[in-house]
Design a protein around this motif. Structure first.
Motif, mmCIF file in Angstrom:
data_model
loop_
_atom_site.group_PDB
_atom_site.id
_atom_site.type_symbol
_atom_site.label_atom_id
_atom_site.label_comp_id
_atom_site.label_asym_id
_atom_site.label_seq_id
_atom_site.Cartn_x
_atom_site.Cartn_y
_atom_site.Cartn_z
ATOM 1 N N GLN A 360 0.854 -1.194 0.000
ATOM 2 C CA GLN A 360 0.000 0.000 0.000
ATOM 3 C C GLN A 360 0.887 1.240 0.000
ATOM 4 O OE1 GLN A 360 -2.538 -0.753 3.482
ATOM 5 N NE2 GLN A 360 -4.209 -1.241 2.072
ATOM 6 N N SER A 361 0.369 2.319 -0.539
ATOM 7 C CA SER A 361 1.139 3.557 -0.648
ATOM 8 C C SER A 361 0.368 4.716 -0.044
ATOM 9 C CB SER A 361 1.450 3.872 -2.118
ATOM 10 O OG SER A 361 2.167 2.806 -2.724
ATOM 11 N N GLY A 362 1.118 5.706 0.418
ATOM 12 C CA GLY A 362 0.480 6.907 0.936
ATOM 13 C C GLY A 362 0.051 7.845 -0.163
ATOM 14 N N ASP A 363 0.775 7.807 -1.281
ATOM 15 C CA ASP A 363 0.418 8.601 -2.448
ATOM 16 C C ASP A 363 0.891 7.864 -3.696
ATOM 17 O OD1 ASP A 363 3.131 8.923 -2.387
ATOM 18 O OD2 ASP A 363 3.118 11.082 -2.064
ATOM 19 N N VAL A 364 0.679 8.477 -4.842
ATOM 20 C CA VAL A 364 1.086 7.874 -6.118
ATOM 21 C C VAL A 364 2.138 8.775 -6.747
ATOM 22 C CG1 VAL A 364 0.331 7.120 -8.404
ATOM 23 C CG2 VAL A 364 -1.202 6.868 -6.433
ATOM 24 N N ASP A 365 3.306 8.198 -7.067
ATOM 25 C CA ASP A 365 4.393 8.944 -7.702
ATOM 26 C C ASP A 365 4.702 8.304 -9.055
ATOM 27 O OD1 ASP A 365 4.797 10.564 -5.373
ATOM 28 O OD2 ASP A 365 5.906 8.907 -4.478
ATOM 29 N N VAL A 366 4.681 9.086 -10.119
ATOM 30 C CA VAL A 366 4.995 8.569 -11.446
ATOM 31 C C VAL A 366 5.990 9.493 -12.131
ATOM 32 C CG1 VAL A 366 2.758 7.434 -11.705
ATOM 33 C CG2 VAL A 366 3.064 9.760 -12.571
ATOM 34 N N VAL A 367 6.916 8.899 -12.891
ATOM 35 C CA VAL A 367 7.887 9.657 -13.688
ATOM 36 C C VAL A 367 7.590 9.385 -15.158
ATOM 37 C CG1 VAL A 367 10.305 9.956 -14.296
ATOM 38 C CG2 VAL A 367 9.665 9.598 -11.902
ATOM 39 N N ILE A 368 7.381 10.457 -15.919
ATOM 40 C CA ILE A 368 7.059 10.360 -17.344
ATOM 41 C C ILE A 368 8.232 10.905 -18.158
ATOM 42 C CG2 ILE A 368 5.480 11.103 -19.169
ATOM 43 C CD1 ILE A 368 3.355 11.543 -17.115
ATOM 44 N N SER A 369 8.506 10.259 -19.284
ATOM 45 C CA SER A 369 9.556 10.764 -20.171
ATOM 46 C C SER A 369 9.199 10.458 -21.616
ATOM 47 C CB SER A 369 10.914 10.150 -19.814
ATOM 48 O OG SER A 369 11.954 10.813 -20.500
ATOM 49 N N HIS A 370 9.976 11.048 -22.516
ATOM 50 C CA HIS A 370 9.789 10.859 -23.952
ATOM 51 C C HIS A 370 11.146 11.001 -24.622
ATOM 52 C CE1 HIS A 370 8.252 11.343 -28.052
ATOM 53 N NE2 HIS A 370 7.037 11.061 -27.609
ATOM 54 N N ARG A 371 11.384 10.219 -25.683
ATOM 55 C CA ARG A 371 12.688 10.241 -26.342
ATOM 56 C C ARG A 371 12.959 11.562 -27.061
ATOM 57 N NH1 ARG A 371 14.135 4.625 -26.482
ATOM 58 N NH2 ARG A 371 12.396 3.471 -25.574
ATOM 59 N N ASP A 372 11.904 12.265 -27.404
ATOM 60 C CA ASP A 372 12.038 13.573 -28.060
ATOM 61 C C ASP A 372 12.056 14.660 -26.982
ATOM 62 O OD1 ASP A 372 11.891 15.908 -29.493
ATOM 63 O OD2 ASP A 372 9.992 15.453 -30.492
ATOM 64 N N PRO A 373 13.165 15.378 -26.802
ATOM 65 C CA PRO A 373 13.223 16.391 -25.745
ATOM 66 C C PRO A 373 12.171 17.486 -25.893
ATOM 67 C CG PRO A 373 15.129 16.552 -27.217
ATOM 68 C CD PRO A 373 14.436 15.271 -27.541
ATOM 69 N N ALA A 374 11.731 17.742 -27.117
ATOM 70 C CA ALA A 374 10.694 18.755 -27.308
ATOM 71 C C ALA A 374 9.371 18.317 -26.687
ATOM 72 C CB ALA A 374 10.514 19.038 -28.802
ATOM 73 N N ALA A 375 9.176 16.996 -26.569
ATOM 74 C CA ALA A 375 7.919 16.475 -26.031
ATOM 75 C C ALA A 375 7.834 16.592 -24.515
ATOM 76 C CB ALA A 375 7.737 15.013 -26.453
ATOM 77 N N THR A 376 8.980 16.722 -23.823
ATOM 78 C CA THR A 376 8.953 16.864 -22.359
ATOM 79 C C THR A 376 9.035 18.320 -21.931
ATOM 80 O OG1 THR A 376 11.351 16.420 -22.343
ATOM 81 C CG2 THR A 376 9.877 14.580 -21.879
ATOM 82 N N LEU A 377 9.361 19.217 -22.833
ATOM 83 C CA LEU A 377 9.465 20.633 -22.501
ATOM 84 C C LEU A 377 8.091 21.198 -22.126
ATOM 85 C CD1 LEU A 377 11.486 23.042 -22.438
ATOM 86 C CD2 LEU A 377 10.713 23.569 -24.775
#
Length: 545
Positions: A360-377
């Motif tokens: 069980q968790s106290g909250d939800v933590d997620v890390v998102i990324s994309h191979r195209d740096p323009a897509a994470t900007l």
């Protein structure tokens, strides 16, 4: 302190107050946590018999140096003692044809040798402080113990030139051999956490640090503790924690924990401390204002609260509810689905306690990324807007685009003695309140799903490994990793990337030998470990509190 050339020192925790131990450890620049590496064993002891006992306990086999009268040492030599001169003295004692099994000389000295050296600004000769000096006959000081007490960061176990020197790595935690997601000593750990919280509420920062170290050691120990001697031998625990364990095993409770529960002031402080957005200092301020429960806060201080604290009060009971793994996964899937609706190609890793195997968790933590740096900007703004429109995000607690604002480059290194900022605040992220918008309308007119705390972190692909490491590992593991990078590698580790402490340049640990980016985010994290000279540790092995 940094100018003093001490030989490698192993510190005995015996008779040292656990609350003072971390501070003392931090003062020793040549501290080692491997007794085999030590040339000096430092202890708060005064008898040769005790020195011999401690060496036996650590399974160090020695032969006393012939003619070394430790009870009546010779006069102090009139020259500066350093690592090199200590070796010279020892070399003159042993013959050239010593058996190859001998592993050098080890000295057991009084703690006052170190404190006197510091106060005088010079490394004092050992004479006058020496309790015992002997030749090591073997470096096998208990492999059965070391197999479960290796450095949690994962030092290479070979002695090749490429192996990382373990001297300054953490001693604080035992490497789990079993399922670290469900430590066998959870019940005792909860008692220690209660005491740590009490210390925090009382403003005892040193105590909080000491108990955090103990909790990490007990949490990572792979076997069920059965007696106080086992606890006493855990790194960073010592006699104080051993006594607490004995009290808990004997009585079924710890007096300090029970007294805190019945203490009216501490009970109120704990109530306030559990409000999202309220730390120990703010909890104390609330109490000083005369508030004694949540109703007092609402009636007398609502307008004085920050917006985040108001939300914390409003959803107080719901935020305290644990989130099952299935629900964590469901929330993460929805976030990733909406991300890919905006632009194809996003990938995600669920981090935090979920990735470490918590049920069980106290909250939800997620890390998102994309191979195209323009897509994470500045993508964090877009994904939060999309989830707010869909009805999943009900409130935005905080949102930051700091990484995008500096061109998605790792946080700059500003030099020794200057704070560059917290690693958890250097990536684009949003802390939000989440509520699943679908519910059975035939049974309830109002949405009955609990509000959840969700953190969404966005990282560029080139440093995704650092991001998921920083947001996965337990606090003590993360602290020791950063300490190791600083002392051993002259690097500044941050969840946004790694910088050189020499010239401030970015150190790329995640690209392949050909310069190609990592094929996936997990591989990127594994490359970070390898690039730092550390063995890969599964997330379940990083439950250090």
């Amino acid at each position: 302190m940094s100018q003093l050339n001490f030989p490698p020192i192993y510190l005995l925790p015996t008779h040292i107050d656990p609350d003072q131990l971390p501070d003392l450890q931090s003062q020793i620049p040549s501290l080692t946590y491997d007794i085999n590496e030590a040339e000096v064993v430092l202890g708060k002891i005064s008898k040769k018999q005790r020195a011999l006992f401690e060496l036996r306990r650590l399974k160090v086999v020695t032969e006393e140096v012939a003619g070394d009268d430790t009870d009546h040492p010779p006069p102090a030599k009139r020259r500066r003692l350093s690592h090199d001169t200590l070796l010279e003295d020892d070399a003159s004692t042993a013959s050239d044809n010593e058996d190859q099994s001998r592993k050098g000389v080890i000295h057991v000295v009084k703690l006052s040798w170190f404190t006197d050296s510091v106060s005088r600004g010079d490394v004092m000769p050992l004479e006058g402080y020496l309790l015992y000096r002997g030749l090591k006959l073997s470096d096998q000081h208990g492999k059965e113990a070391l197999s479960s007490s290796s450095d949690v960061l994962g030092l290479p176990k070979d002695n090749s030139a490429s192996a990382t020197d373990p001297r300054l790595l953490t001693h604080e935690i035992f490497l789990p051999e079993a399922d670290a997601a469900q430590p066998p000593n959870d019940a005792f750990i909860e008692q220690l956490k209660d005491i740590r919280t009490t210390r925090a509420l009382l403003g005892d920062k040193i105590g909080v640090r000491a108990y955090s170290t103990c909790i990490a050691a007990v949490a990572a120990y792979p076997h069920l503790l059965t007696n106080r001697i086992e606890v006493d031998h855990l790194p960073g625990c010592g006699t104080r924690i051993a006594s607490l364990f004995h009290e808990w095993k004997t009585n079924g409770c710890i007096e300090e924990v029970e007294n805190a529960k019945s203490d009216a002031q501490l009970s109120v402080l704990r109530l306030f401390y559990k409000i999202w957005g309220v730390g120990e200092t703010t909890a104390q301020e609330f109490y000083k204002r005369g508030w004694r429960d949540l109703d007092d806060i609402v009636e007398y201080g609502w307008d004085q609260l920050s917006r985040v604290q108001q939300i914390g009060v409003k959803y107080y009971d719901e935020f305290l509810l644990e989130i099952p793994r299935a629900e964590v996964k469901s929330i993460a899937d929805i976030i990733l689905e909406h991300a890919n609706r905006l632009h194809k190609g996003y990938e995600m890793v669920i981090v935090g306690g979920y990735r470490r195997g918590k049920s069980q968790s106290g909250d939800v933590d997620v890390v998102i990324s994309h191979r195209d740096p323009a897509a994470t900007l500045v993508f964090i703004d877009k994904i939060v807007d999309a989830l707010a429109v869909s009805g999943h995000i009900t409130h935005i607690l905080t949102i930051s685009t700091r990484n995008s604002e500096r061109g998605q480059e790792p946080l700059a290194w500003k030099g020794e003695g200057r704070q560059a900022g917290s690693g958890f605040d250097t990536l684009d992220k949003a802390m939000v309140v989440w509520q699943t918008p679908e519910w059975d309308r035939s049974s309830a007119a109002k949405n009955s799903n609990p509000h959840r705390r969700v953190d969404i972190i966005v990282t560029p692909w080139k440093t995704a490994g650092c991001a998921i490491e920083g947001w996965t590992s337990g606090t003590t593991f993360q602290r020791d990793l950063r300490r190791y990078c600083k002392t051993e590698k002259r690097l500044k580790f941050d969840s946004s990337g790694v910088r050189s402490r020499v010239d401030g340049s970015w150190v790329d640990l995640e690209s392949g030998p050909d310069g190609a980016p990592a094929p996936d985010m997990i591989t990127a994290e594994q490359r970070v470990f390898k690039g730092l000279g550390l063995e890969w540790r599964l997330p379940e092995e990083r439950n250090t509190g």
